[in-house]
Design a protein around this motif. Sequence first.
Motif, PDB file in Angstrom:
ATOM      1  N   VAL A  33       0.798  -1.083   0.044  1.00 38.68           N
ATOM      2  CA  VAL A  33      -0.021   0.124   0.020  1.00 38.68           C
ATOM      3  C   VAL A  33       0.975   1.199   0.083  1.00 38.68           C
ATOM      4  N   GLY A  34       0.569   2.177  -0.978  1.00 40.86           N
ATOM      5  CA  GLY A  34       1.488   3.295  -0.907  1.00 40.86           C
ATOM      6  C   GLY A  34       1.126   4.183  -2.344  1.00 40.86           C
ATOM      7  N   ASP A  35       1.762   5.300  -2.266  1.00 40.80           N
ATOM      8  CA  ASP A  35       1.523   6.372  -3.240  1.00 40.80           C
ATOM      9  C   ASP A  35       2.654   6.774  -4.088  1.00 40.80           C
ATOM     10  N   PRO A  36       2.756   6.087  -5.171  1.00 37.58           N
ATOM     11  CA  PRO A  36       4.052   6.323  -5.681  1.00 37.58           C
ATOM     12  C   PRO A  36       4.272   8.136  -6.039  1.00 37.58           C
ATOM     13  N   LYS A  37       3.266   8.948  -5.922  1.00 35.12           N
ATOM     14  CA  LYS A  37       3.518  10.496  -6.052  1.00 35.12           C
ATOM     15  C   LYS A  37       4.151  10.778  -4.771  1.00 35.12           C
ATOM     16  N   GLN A  38       4.251   9.826  -3.806  1.00 36.24           N
ATOM     17  CA  GLN A  38       5.002  10.526  -2.309  1.00 36.24           C
ATOM     18  C   GLN A  38       6.200  10.051  -2.058  1.00 36.24           C
ATOM     19  N   ASP A  39       6.898   9.308  -3.219  1.00 37.44           N
ATOM     20  CA  ASP A  39       8.313   8.794  -3.117  1.00 37.44           C
ATOM     21  C   ASP A  39       9.258  10.039  -3.072  1.00 37.44           C
ATOM     22  N   LEU A  40       9.255  10.604  -2.069  1.00 40.62           N
ATOM     23  CA  LEU A  40      10.101  11.867  -1.598  1.00 40.62           C
ATOM     24  C   LEU A  40      11.586  11.837  -1.961  1.00 40.62           C
TER      25      LEU A  40
END
Length: 131
Positions: A33-40
């Motif tokens: 579960v994750g958001d690829p846009k949040q790969d900071l």
Amino acid sequence: MDSVFIDEAQDIDSNLAKIIETLHNNDFNLHLVGDPKQDLRGRNEFRKLLEKYSQYVEYKKENYRCPASHINFSNKYVSEEERQDCKTNVLGTIEYLFESDIDVHELIENKKIIIYLYIKKMKGLTLIVKR
């Protein structure tokens, strides 16, 4: 063990990606579960897994956490499959300032900045995100 759940999967590194691949190859039930846009950190390991195993990927359109202005802004720069629908009544604001025009330390100390991004090409961009 029946299943392995990994939350905040956008933060995985190459070592954890290898472990995930090994578990997958040994028929473990995996749920990332994750958001690829949040790969900071810009590791892109989660995005690589999403592309490699796209047949198992499910994108959730509903966003209950972010104000509408943030979702609308993000939707301009992401693929159709990653676009989201805002499910809050909060409008929010987004402002930006260039580092050369402000005293970053003063704004951070006074808690007027929620997000500070340093973008080398732009010589420092401060993104002020308010709820």
